[in-house]
Design an enzyme around this catalytic site. Sequence first.
Site, PDB file in Angstrom:
ATOM      1  N   ALA A 274       0.851  -1.183   0.000  1.00 50.78           N
ATOM      2  CA  ALA A 274       0.000   0.000   0.000  1.00 50.78           C
ATOM      3  C   ALA A 274       0.884   1.230   0.000  1.00 50.78           C
ATOM      4  O   ALA A 274       2.093   1.137   0.208  1.00 50.78           O
ATOM      5  CB  ALA A 274      -0.905   0.015   1.235  1.00 50.78           C
ATOM      6  N   GLU A 276       1.180   5.550   1.067  1.00 50.73           N
ATOM      7  CA  GLU A 276       0.692   6.564   2.004  1.00 50.73           C
ATOM      8  C   GLU A 276       0.449   7.946   1.402  1.00 50.73           C
ATOM      9  O   GLU A 276       0.528   8.946   2.126  1.00 50.73           O
ATOM     10  CB  GLU A 276       1.705   6.693   3.148  1.00 50.73           C
ATOM     11  CG  GLU A 276       3.068   7.314   2.746  1.00 50.73           C
ATOM     12  CD  GLU A 276       4.169   6.323   2.429  1.00 50.73           C
ATOM     13  OE1 GLU A 276       3.851   5.193   2.024  1.00 50.73           O
ATOM     14  OE2 GLU A 276       5.356   6.680   2.563  1.00 50.73           O
ATOM     15  N   ASN A 277       0.156   8.059   0.105  1.00 48.63           N
ATOM     16  CA  ASN A 277      -0.070   9.367  -0.512  1.00 48.63           C
ATOM     17  C   ASN A 277      -0.919  10.263   0.384  1.00 48.63           C
ATOM     18  O   ASN A 277      -1.919   9.829   0.945  1.00 48.63           O
ATOM     19  CB  ASN A 277      -0.791   9.204  -1.850  1.00 48.63           C
ATOM     20  CG  ASN A 277      -0.283   8.025  -2.634  1.00 48.63           C
ATOM     21  OD1 ASN A 277       0.878   8.007  -3.018  1.00 48.63           O
ATOM     22  ND2 ASN A 277      -1.126   7.017  -2.815  1.00 48.63           N
ATOM     23  N   GLU A 310      -0.064   2.796   6.899  1.00 48.97           N
ATOM     24  CA  GLU A 310      -0.188   3.887   5.908  1.00 48.97           C
ATOM     25  C   GLU A 310      -0.756   5.132   6.567  1.00 48.97           C
ATOM     26  O   GLU A 310      -0.331   6.249   6.283  1.00 48.97           O
ATOM     27  CB  GLU A 310      -1.041   3.452   4.715  1.00 48.97           C
ATOM     28  CG  GLU A 310      -0.570   2.181   4.009  1.00 48.97           C
ATOM     29  CD  GLU A 310       0.901   2.147   3.630  1.00 48.97           C
ATOM     30  OE1 GLU A 310       1.493   3.233   3.435  1.00 48.97           O
ATOM     31  OE2 GLU A 310       1.476   1.036   3.543  1.00 48.97           O
ATOM     32  N   HIS A 313       1.893   6.984   8.516  1.00 51.18           N
ATOM     33  CA  HIS A 313       2.834   7.734   7.669  1.00 51.18           C
ATOM     34  C   HIS A 313       2.439   9.209   7.548  1.00 51.18           C
ATOM     35  O   HIS A 313       3.278  10.037   7.209  1.00 51.18           O
ATOM     36  CB  HIS A 313       2.871   7.141   6.258  1.00 51.18           C
ATOM     37  CG  HIS A 313       3.941   6.112   6.036  1.00 51.18           C
ATOM     38  ND1 HIS A 313       5.247   6.272   6.430  1.00 51.18           N
ATOM     39  CD2 HIS A 313       3.899   4.902   5.394  1.00 51.18           C
ATOM     40  CE1 HIS A 313       5.957   5.211   6.063  1.00 51.18           C
ATOM     41  NE2 HIS A 313       5.168   4.359   5.439  1.00 51.18           N
ATOM     42  N   GLU A 332      10.222   4.508   7.096  1.00 50.69           N
ATOM     43  CA  GLU A 332       9.697   3.136   7.097  1.00 50.69           C
ATOM     44  C   GLU A 332       9.976   2.407   8.410  1.00 50.69           C
ATOM     45  O   GLU A 332       9.091   1.754   8.966  1.00 50.69           O
ATOM     46  CB  GLU A 332      10.235   2.348   5.907  1.00 50.69           C
ATOM     47  CG  GLU A 332       9.743   2.872   4.542  1.00 50.69           C
ATOM     48  CD  GLU A 332       8.230   2.966   4.417  1.00 50.69           C
ATOM     49  OE1 GLU A 332       7.508   2.371   5.249  1.00 50.69           O
ATOM     50  OE2 GLU A 332       7.752   3.649   3.482  1.00 50.69           O
TER      51      GLU A 332
END
Length: 882
Positions: A274, A276-277, A310, A313, A332
């Site tokens: 996945a 994390e935009n 996500e 983040h 990360e």
Amino acid sequence: MDRADAAVKTDPSTIFLKDYTPPTHLIDTIELTVRLNDDVTTVSSRLVGRRNPASGSGPADLYLDGEDQELVSLTLDGRTLEKGDWRQKPEGIVVPGIAGDFTLEVEGRIKPQDNTRLEGLYKAGGMYCTQCEAEGFRRITYFPDRPDVMAVYTVRIEADKARYPVLLSNGNRIETGDLEEGRHYAVWHDPFRKPAYLFAMVAGDLMVDRDSFTTRSGREVALEIYVEPGNEGRTGHAMDSLKRSMAWDEEVYGFEYDLDIFMIVAVSSFNMGAMENKGLNIFNDKFILANLDTATDADFQRIEAIVAHEYFHNWTGNRITCRDWFQLSLKEGLTVFRDQLFSADARSAPVQRIRDVRRLRAEQFPEDAGPTAHPVRPDSYVEINNFYTPTVYEKGAEVIGLYRTLLGPEGFRKGLDLYFRRHDGEAVTTDDFLAAMADANGHDLEQFRLWYSQAGTPRVEAEGRYDAAAKRYRLTLRQSVPATPGQPEKRPMQIPLAVGLLDAEGRDLPLGSDGATTRVLELTEAEQSFDFEDVPAEPLPSLNRGFSAPVILKLKLDRRQRAFLMAHDSDPFNRWEAGQRYACDLLLEMADALRRGETPAEDPQFLAALRDLLTDENADRAFRALAGLLPGETVLAGEIEEADPAAIHAARELLRRRIAASLRDELLALYRGNRSNAPFSPDAEAAGRRALKNLALAYLSLLEDQEAQALAVAQYRDADNMTDRMAALAALNERAGPEREAALADFHDRFRDDPVAIDKWLAVQAAAPLPDTLERVTALLGHPVFSLKVPNRVRALIGSFAAGNPARFHAADGSGYRFLADRVLELEPINPQVAARLVLPLTRWRRVEPGRQEKMQAELRRIAAVEGLSRDLTEMVSKALA
Ligand code: TRP
Ligand code: ZN
């Protein structure tokens, strides 16, 4: 130096950390317009930027990355640039002589429908989506695609309204409207500066699950999860996980969400888990979709962990991001650490710790011991996609845990608060993180830096000596870090080891005046001794409790002592660990005997210790289920030089059968006693019951008697949830015959329209330890559901065979190796990122015996010889052959 070696050493595109320089220009705002069309998609961007004072003043070259697109026009401050006004580079362009503030407009054309690499803008199923980390944005438009260039984005998307009614990007939707010819548009604005890798957009005919979350300061955040039609109704668990993550991050770290809307989109073709935009997470759909009859307990847990990861983040990664890709673990490692802690709080902390360490040992330790070993902060790379590794993620998370162990939870929190006071909105380094931890606590962390720069798993040898006259127990610790590629010499590290001492009854001895029973020893020298005073009789040490440091600990204990720790250690992690160590010693001895053609001796002491553990009513069921699992074949092979995978497999099978035979009654009681008629619930308690029951089933199914054999058939038939169904299928799958075929056929028919479930069907067949598995896997490549273009299918079928079936992958005739190399070469032109990951099991040739080594290297050489190999594979294969 052979040819492959030379390729890496002289490759001009190797990028070094030491060469970092700040960007010449900064971009303050970008206005992006994407006009989606079936044939050609046009992308226009308008960048407003300036010279970066940190880089200098006066005219300088502006470098824009760009790949796989047609550049239509460039306009600088209103003037259209001619050929000659700019220079073409292999992977970008240079506009020379930009001194002050500037506005640059770029027009380009791309073809997302042909993008099989799944980097940049691509089509997945019927929708358009993006993946920009690490360097995908340059495949959408020309831009300084590096994380230390952070801009405010305004994005306009135009598309056919009937086919793409939903148009999404980061931030807030500020305008929508209709256009001619059945088209429409939406404009999104993200007020937070961000690097290009956090840009995202989506267009499709999607179903949405809506909810909301009220932050602790009282702001209402709209939550939306988008899925393709047909998947609606399967997002409840993800939504629940999201809300719990948001609350947890406020409670534990004081991090409150910062936009008015948070969206998740689930897509069916995705290179990783996945992404994390900012405000628009994009997920591999298998980590979102769950309903009771298609998701296992493990799936529920993974979805919860990845949704949390996500979401977390947003602060650790997005608000503070990485200066360059060498700093990847800055976001990360820290974010994995946070999601692990969240899972530990949501479920059982020791069980979570055991799972995390199992994963570290299964995936990161082999990496650290092999040709692709690299530090948590690498010094160089050829292709950054190859560095999304267990070392950067899982070892990186262990390093964050070390700060917490050394500084205490409050000291760690103080360090994190200072990190945010100093760097919110910036792109920084792991050194900046370390400095914040050190400064907030007045703690010298100079030696600690080695955790970022030295590769290889440290080894700690421990030896205890009891002086009866002085009533003193002296523990001597010796550490060493093995040589790794490019790092022959290592320095001693700072290693916090949590230690307890057990008396003859198995009770913890108080250590020191405060009565504490676990002490953290700080090992900083190559060799160091620690004294424990007033110890009345010789104790048994329990070392590295809770796995306080990610090291390989060597302590000579006899089997009786290991069995004693299995029964008595108050630290659940070490209780589990004692069983694993015992099993490991025993299995390696059995494998040796088998290689010599002998029948390995039985070990009644091990069987008794395991029985006591499995039937200990005071211990958590999930814990007992983990304790009943023998170490995996790859982990066992990692313990010795030049392992024989066939002997290890045979030894493990034999021990499993012996456990089943000697504990038959206890296992049957556990099986029956943990069945439940209650309606299915994925909670930790119910999942623990299923885990223990299914562990018993796995053992019982190995027996020849009819009563035991009938259990899996009945469980498969009667299952009302996927955990039980898969456990039964996995048990039946180990034995050729009509029961196996009937269950596989039923499973296929039942779930034929659900790719997430069908992947389990592919994976279970690929993992079968049966002689005809490779034939079967080869046949499944032609099954209509299979496609090399969908990474989940590739991983389920080919990945499960190569990484999850050591017995068949390491077939003595080399057929498993040849199969993998063939598939890697087929996949490489389609999706080099996934191909470079798939090849990993072949790179670990040094771990196996010489006959197989030769065959594995031959396949690697065959791959290396291919003309025009991608950067991704070139880097992996040349490292493996170096
Ligand atoms: N940053 C993502 C994470 O949360 C990783 C990721 C997702 C990624 N997709 C990717 C990395 C594609 C490289 C390429 O861990
Ligand atoms: Zn991440």
